[in-house]
Design an enzyme around this catalytic site. Structure first.
Site, short mmCIF file in Angstrom:
data_model
loop_
_atom_site.label_atom_id
_atom_site.label_comp_id
_atom_site.label_asym_id
_atom_site.label_seq_id
_atom_site.Cartn_x
_atom_site.Cartn_y
_atom_site.Cartn_z
N ASP A 71 -14.32 -6.94 -10.08
CA ASP A 71 -15.54 -7.49 -10.67
C ASP A 71 -16.02 -8.65 -9.80
O ASP A 71 -15.91 -8.58 -8.57
CB ASP A 71 -15.25 -7.94 -12.10
CG ASP A 71 -16.45 -7.79 -13.02
OD1 ASP A 71 -17.50 -8.41 -12.72
OD2 ASP A 71 -16.36 -7.08 -14.03
N HIS A 85 -19.70 -12.38 -14.75
CA HIS A 85 -19.33 -11.14 -15.43
C HIS A 85 -17.82 -10.91 -15.41
O HIS A 85 -17.23 -10.46 -16.41
CB HIS A 85 -20.06 -9.98 -14.77
CG HIS A 85 -19.95 -8.67 -15.48
ND1 HIS A 85 -18.97 -7.75 -15.17
CD2 HIS A 85 -20.68 -8.12 -16.48
CE1 HIS A 85 -19.12 -6.68 -15.94
NE2 HIS A 85 -20.14 -6.87 -16.74
N SER A 113 -19.46 -2.39 -20.27
CA SER A 113 -18.67 -3.30 -19.43
C SER A 113 -17.54 -3.92 -20.22
O SER A 113 -16.56 -4.40 -19.63
CB SER A 113 -19.56 -4.42 -18.88
OG SER A 113 -20.32 -3.99 -17.80
#
Length: 574
Positions: A136, A169, A323
């Site tokens: 990520d 994120h 996600s």
């Protein structure tokens, strides 16, 4: 009360952009995998002459990343493809984040109760010996719920060990998977004890390249990580991503990937790659989230709305999207592996599928796959799992050890196992050449595909539990090799053109050559699916992971001199 942001977020892979991720793209990255037996010096020289020097190589996959001027990219790609030196050449893709602020209300961690986490914790809270990798944007190293959980990873953007979050994120997905728990602060996760390895591929503007994603996945597998989460989703299939997923799977590493947030049935990648676990999203009513993708390629579902987790820079926020359903599913996988570390990749995925909560129509369906994950059921099943740890025994009866061979060589013998042999492979000098299912194996190896001299033959046998046994011996190849300019003849013998397909479809390719075929590759919609070192060969295509509609099957075959032929394509319909 904490100030919380509700963010609906998924990483969607955009159409081809590469090189530097700036506003104007002046370069394009191509990904090129040399054919089996290609001379590395000849490959490098050809790439240089074509104006595509090697920038770096994804070594475990033998895929070169080259940068070329954008206006010349199509011409150079076609030239590389026509050269016969490469199994595939494709444009690199990129990923970007999309986040929209929404409801500021404080949510509870409803998802842990939904998957019966408290009951699962009575069996296990995870294991410090089972590391999980999060591919990520990195993770906040100072966050109170993460700092004790992070282990050394790698930044594939900077080429350093600095894995601090570039975008935010990654901190959120990391906390969802394995935030520190039972520590008196912040949030809980299912995997209390499992360490987190951050692998950075997403930059500060929200972009990530396919090549970096593949690099990170192979890195995790090479470092012994068995559970990997990749909360990225994109509409473009890629041979590079499929190669990376297969590489990891063959090392016992399972990739969990988000299905995407487009409310679409079209396959998204890497979730729709074979051997990846595609995870859709559910809400607190066990309904498919309105944003979640769905389709025959979905494997499992998990909660993905209002997931309270860690925020970059400190604090906590509620996030939504596949996600976040993906790391919830990955955390269940990590718990199972913590209880039963010997589980193979296939056994682990089967355990998750067979012990999920069946939602929707009975059995498999396109919304929830095999069901919404249930941590307690999986933990109980893992605890009671009777593992088969005995590997098959392999004996090579022909050729004899240290024999001198030439031309077509028959490699034969037998593999035995307490529970039964499911697959047998012939490897030449560390590369797979042929695959079969019969315990009494007999492979035909064309020794003209390697230089004269000493070579190592290895036969590997597998059982249903994923145990592998092998036997090896050395032989000396001595061939008289005349000049050869004639390409192989190739034909797709199954399925027929215009056939309707579903389920598992056998794609069979025949190839002949005046000297001998050394490689056959099968492509679906231009994406490499399978490579064999001999002909004829068969590939079992799982159409569950394919979109509905028309698909184009093609095949190529090479000989030892590098000549190649292309089969007449076959169009099928799902």
């Amino acid at each position: 009360m904490r100030a919380l942001n509700f963010v609906r977020c998924v990483l969607l892979l955009a159409a081809a952009r590469s090189g530097a991720f700036g506003q104007q793209v002046r370069e394009v990255q191509l990904l090129a995998q040399p054919r089996l037996g290609a001379d590395p010096r000849a490959v490098a020289q050809f790439l240089m002459a074509a104006g595509a020097p090697i920038h770096h190589t994804i070594t475990p996959l033998n895929i070169h990343v080259v940068r070329v001027p954008a206006p010349a990219a199509d011409r150079i790609q076609q030239a590389l493809d026509r050269s016969g030196l490469f199994t595939f050449v494709e444009k690199d893709q990129v990923a970007h984040t999309m986040a929209t602020p929404n409801d500021p209300d404080f949510p509870s961690e409803w998802h842990l109760a939904q998957i019966l986490a408290p009951a699962a914790w009575d069996i296990s809270t995870g294991s410090a010996g089972v590391t999980v990798a999060v591919i990520d944007s990195g993770a906040d190293p100072a966050h109170e719920d993460l700092r004790s959980k992070l282990v050394a990873g790698w930044n594939f953007l900077a080429g350093t060990a600095n894995t601090a979050d570039t975008q935010g994120h990654g901190t959120a997905t990391s906390g969802t998977l394995a935030a520190g728990s039972n520590n008196g602060v912040g949030v809980s996760s299912l995997a209390w004890q499992n360490p987190i390895m951050p692998l950075v591929v997403v930059d500060s503007t929200g972009y990530a390249s396919y090549s970096n994603m593949a690099n990170a996945l192979t890195y995790a597998a090479d470092h012994g990580v068995k559970i990997v989460n990749m909360s990225l989703a994109g509409a473009s299939a890629s041979a590079t991503l499929q190669n990376a997923v297969n590489y990891a799977w063959n090392k016992g590493t399972v990739l969990f990937a988000s299905a995407g947030n487009s409310a679409s049935s079209s396959p998204y990648y890497p979730a729709a790659c074979d051997n990846a676990v595609a995870v859709s999203s559910t809400n607190s009513y066990d309904q498919l989230s309105g944003f979640s993708n769905y389709g025959s390629w979905i494997d499992l579902a998990a909660p993905g709305e209002n997931i309270l987790t860690t925020n970059n820079g400190g604090g906590y926020g509620a996030w939504s999207g596949t996600s976040f359903s993906s790391p919830v599913a990955a955390s269940v996988g990590a718990l199972a592996l913590s209880i039963r570390p010997a589980l193979s990749a296939s056994a682990l995925v089967s355990l998750l599928e067979q012990n999920s909560d069946d939602l929707g129509v009975p059995g498999f369906d396109t919304s929830f796959g095999w069901g919404r994950v249930n941590a307690f059921k999986v933990a109980l099943a893992a605890q009671n799992y009777a593992a088969d740890t005995t590997p098959p025994a392999v004996t090579i009866s022909s050729p004899a050890p240290n024999a001198t061979v030439s031309g077509i060589v028959t490699v034969s013998g037998v593999a035995t196992d307490n529970a039964g042999v499911t697959k047998v492979e012939l490897w030449i000098d560390g590369a797979v050449s042929s695959t079969g299912t019969s315990p009494a194996f007999s492979f035909s190896w064309n020794s003209a595909g390697v230089p004269n001299g000493s070579h190592t033959l290895t036969v590997k046998a597998y059982d249903a539990a994923g145990n592998m046994g092998q036997a090896s011996e050395n032989v000396t190849v001595s061939n008289i090799v005349p000049p050869d300019t004639q390409p192989p003849s190739v034909a797709i013998t199954n399925p027929a053109d215009a056939a309707q397909v579903n389920g598992n479809v056998k794609i069979t390719v025949s190839a002949t050559d005046n000297v001998g075929v050394t490689q056959v590759s099968i492509y679906i919609d231009g994406i490499l699916q399978y490579t064999s070192g001999s002909a004829p060969c068969t590939y079992n295509w799982n159409t569950k992971k394919a979109a509905g509609g028309q698909h184009l099957i093609t095949a190529k075959a090479w000989d030892a001199a590098g000549n190649f032929g292309t089969a007449t394509s076959v169009t099928v319909y799902k």
